[in-house]
Scaffold this motif. Sequence first.
Motif, PDB file in Angstrom:
ATOM      1  N   ASP A  36      -9.131  15.716  -7.411  1.00 29.20           N
ATOM      2  CA  ASP A  36     -10.177  14.770  -7.195  1.00 29.20           C
ATOM      3  C   ASP A  36     -10.347  13.701  -8.073  1.00 29.20           C
ATOM      4  OD1 ASP A  36     -10.921  16.426  -5.138  1.00 29.20           O
ATOM      5  OD2 ASP A  36     -12.389  17.512  -6.020  1.00 29.20           O
ATOM      6  N   THR A  37      -9.788  13.701  -9.416  1.00 28.68           N
ATOM      7  CA  THR A  37      -9.950  12.689 -10.348  1.00 28.68           C
ATOM      8  C   THR A  37      -8.899  11.678 -10.112  1.00 28.68           C
ATOM      9  OG1 THR A  37      -8.278  13.947 -11.826  1.00 28.68           O
ATOM     10  CG2 THR A  37     -10.774  14.248 -12.100  1.00 28.68           C
ATOM     11  N   VAL A  38      -8.027  11.647  -9.093  1.00 30.75           N
ATOM     12  CA  VAL A  38      -6.864  10.911  -9.113  1.00 30.75           C
ATOM     13  C   VAL A  38      -7.200   9.995  -7.547  1.00 30.75           C
ATOM     14  CG1 VAL A  38      -4.624  10.252  -8.353  1.00 30.75           C
ATOM     15  CG2 VAL A  38      -5.263  12.230  -9.990  1.00 30.75           C
ATOM     16  N   ASN A  39      -7.450   8.656  -7.604  1.00 28.38           N
ATOM     17  CA  ASN A  39      -7.913   7.955  -6.498  1.00 28.38           C
ATOM     18  C   ASN A  39      -6.389   7.374  -6.187  1.00 28.38           C
ATOM     19  OD1 ASN A  39     -10.779   7.627  -6.874  1.00 28.38           O
ATOM     20  ND2 ASN A  39     -10.218   6.329  -8.752  1.00 28.38           N
ATOM     21  N   GLN A  40      -6.268   7.659  -4.702  1.00 27.47           N
ATOM     22  CA  GLN A  40      -4.830   7.453  -4.176  1.00 27.47           C
ATOM     23  C   GLN A  40      -4.948   6.349  -2.985  1.00 27.47           C
ATOM     24  OE1 GLN A  40      -3.042  11.360  -2.838  1.00 27.47           O
ATOM     25  NE2 GLN A  40      -5.149  12.138  -3.568  1.00 27.47           N
ATOM     26  N   LEU A  41      -4.001   5.656  -2.965  1.00 29.03           N
ATOM     27  CA  LEU A  41      -3.911   4.419  -2.137  1.00 29.03           C
ATOM     28  C   LEU A  41      -2.570   4.079  -1.622  1.00 29.03           C
ATOM     29  CD1 LEU A  41      -5.548   1.993  -0.920  1.00 29.03           C
ATOM     30  CD2 LEU A  41      -5.348   0.629  -3.041  1.00 29.03           C
ATOM     31  N   VAL A  42      -2.400   3.588  -0.533  1.00 26.88           N
ATOM     32  CA  VAL A  42      -1.037   3.144   0.043  1.00 26.88           C
ATOM     33  C   VAL A  42      -1.224   1.734   0.080  1.00 26.88           C
ATOM     34  CG1 VAL A  42       0.443   3.580   2.063  1.00 26.88           C
ATOM     35  CG2 VAL A  42      -0.485   5.515   1.076  1.00 26.88           C
ATOM     36  N   HIS A  43      -0.315   1.020  -0.229  1.00 27.99           N
ATOM     37  CA  HIS A  43      -0.027  -0.384   0.085  1.00 27.99           C
ATOM     38  C   HIS A  43       1.276  -0.617   1.121  1.00 27.99           C
ATOM     39  CE1 HIS A  43      -3.041  -1.788  -2.385  1.00 27.99           C
ATOM     40  NE2 HIS A  43      -2.532  -1.737  -3.560  1.00 27.99           N
ATOM     41  N   PRO A  44       1.155  -0.789   2.205  1.00 25.79           N
ATOM     42  CA  PRO A  44       2.232  -1.032   3.118  1.00 25.79           C
ATOM     43  C   PRO A  44       2.989  -2.221   2.827  1.00 25.79           C
ATOM     44  CG  PRO A  44       0.361  -0.179   4.514  1.00 25.79           C
ATOM     45  CD  PRO A  44      -0.181  -0.665   3.239  1.00 25.79           C
ATOM     46  N   VAL A  45       4.371  -2.306   2.623  1.00 26.11           N
ATOM     47  CA  VAL A  45       4.967  -3.431   2.270  1.00 26.11           C
ATOM     48  C   VAL A  45       6.480  -3.345   2.640  1.00 26.11           C
ATOM     49  CG1 VAL A  45       5.567  -2.508   0.124  1.00 26.11           C
ATOM     50  CG2 VAL A  45       5.559  -5.080   0.371  1.00 26.11           C
ATOM     51  N   ASP A  46       7.031  -4.478   3.252  1.00 29.10           N
ATOM     52  CA  ASP A  46       8.622  -4.402   3.457  1.00 29.10           C
ATOM     53  C   ASP A  46       9.207  -4.233   2.006  1.00 29.10           C
ATOM     54  OD1 ASP A  46       7.942  -5.391   5.868  1.00 29.10           O
ATOM     55  OD2 ASP A  46       7.979  -7.520   5.342  1.00 29.10           O
ATOM     56  N   LYS A  47      10.181  -3.170   2.488  1.00 32.19           N
ATOM     57  CA  LYS A  47      11.155  -2.819   1.313  1.00 32.19           C
ATOM     58  C   LYS A  47      11.697  -3.949   0.332  1.00 32.19           C
ATOM     59  CE  LYS A  47      15.275   0.142   0.595  1.00 32.19           C
ATOM     60  NZ  LYS A  47      16.283   0.984   1.519  1.00 32.19           N
ATOM     61  N   LYS A  48      12.084  -4.852   0.898  1.00 33.56           N
ATOM     62  CA  LYS A  48      12.605  -5.840  -0.036  1.00 33.56           C
ATOM     63  C   LYS A  48      11.612  -6.566  -0.746  1.00 33.56           C
ATOM     64  CE  LYS A  48      12.350  -9.425   3.708  1.00 33.56           C
ATOM     65  NZ  LYS A  48      12.940 -10.193   4.626  1.00 33.56           N
ATOM     66  N   ARG A  49      10.307  -6.226  -0.560  1.00 34.25           N
ATOM     67  CA  ARG A  49       9.342  -7.052  -1.456  1.00 34.25           C
ATOM     68  C   ARG A  49       8.530  -6.378  -2.522  1.00 34.25           C
ATOM     69  NH1 ARG A  49       5.586 -11.286   0.872  1.00 34.25           N
ATOM     70  NH2 ARG A  49       5.560 -12.038  -1.110  1.00 34.25           N
ATOM     71  N   LYS A  50       9.136  -4.843  -2.415  1.00 30.95           N
ATOM     72  CA  LYS A  50       8.407  -3.923  -3.380  1.00 30.95           C
ATOM     73  C   LYS A  50       8.353  -4.197  -4.616  1.00 30.95           C
ATOM     74  CE  LYS A  50       8.848   0.715  -0.690  1.00 30.95           C
ATOM     75  NZ  LYS A  50       8.963   1.636  -1.006  1.00 30.95           N
TER      76      LYS A  50
END
Length: 410
Positions: A215-229
Amino acid sequence: MSDSAFSQLHPTLQQTLVSLGYTEPTDIQQQAIPQVLAGNDVMGAAQTGTGKTAAFTLPLIHQLLESGAKGATRVLVVTPTRELAQQVYDKVIEYSQNTSLKCVALYGGANINPQKSQLQKGPEIVVGTPGRLLDHLHIGTLNLSSLDTLVLDEADRMLDMGFISDIKRLMKRMPKERQTLFFSATYPKQVLELAYGLLNQPVRIEVSTSNSTADTVNQLVHPVDKKRKRELLSFLIGSRNLKQVLVFAKTRQTTEALANELKLDGLAAEAIHGEKTQGARNRALEGFKEGKIRVLVATDVAARGLDIPSLDTVFNYELPHAAEDYIHRIGRTGRAGKSGNAISLVSREEEGMLAAIETLIDQRLPQEWLEGFEPDLNAEIEHREKRGGRGGDKRRLKHQLLKKSGGKKR
């Protein structure tokens, strides 16, 4: 300490724990220590950073002190990586500092001759990786005939197809009558079935839901094109002034290439992976801990065994092939009750991996599209149309994709 599991330990150990600032055991320690002291086989499951190492090393040191055993290997701890072997070794040395017990760490990538010399001194506790342990058994410098306890740390990795044959070879060289302890943060179904076949009526301890994240870890996803990672990663590190960042990628080639690209962006970065020498891995890790290296780019070899105090942010530059490895990766932050952030940069090609992770941890990870780094919607629509085998209303599909993003942009 009077009502805790620590009170059951040898007085010398209790004094050491007080000097180290240990006041109350964690949940896994409170439940596991009495079971290990009772001589039971144990299958322990707890999230990373919750004190699993102390949960098995402290009662085993107690048993050695009580028995007075000297000059023979009584405890063997097997780990999947050199880093984890070194970490366990360091903890054993710390906890046994006021005793005469001896410990040695045996792993590949290091000169075998100093290890031979240490084994000649008759260490009671041996920590090592499977390959190097088998090397020492083969040349006769390691003898497990007097072994009392076998510990598999990160048991899920030790029992998968990559290690199980080596583990079975090791077990043939030790007494059948012994105590066996398995500890891990994750237990896939097939590993559970195998584990029960290797343990004798084990006591199963779960201090949290198996395969869950802290619970101490704030998880987040950023969708992004592979070539711009890479561009997005550099932007996030720079714009948020992140000083100590651990980044995970899938392959050695990607870690090396990404570290070099980050250097060109002006970020002090180094790569760490299984094909680097132990000396190079140690130097990179020490430089990272000391703040000389700002970004450490690692393969999953670093997901288990890296103990970095107060690490604030972990990035998944690429999602892992095995969903369980996601839990171990993000477990490098949010340790010992502190908060941390786990950010995953996910391209459309990784949607299946993301779905597998969300199924495993039984939660939907929040997604946020960052302004200026939004995925190419036209490419996404074409990708989905091809995958679905038919066309469709592009306006409707675009609306669905924007809705999926939650409208969250920054």
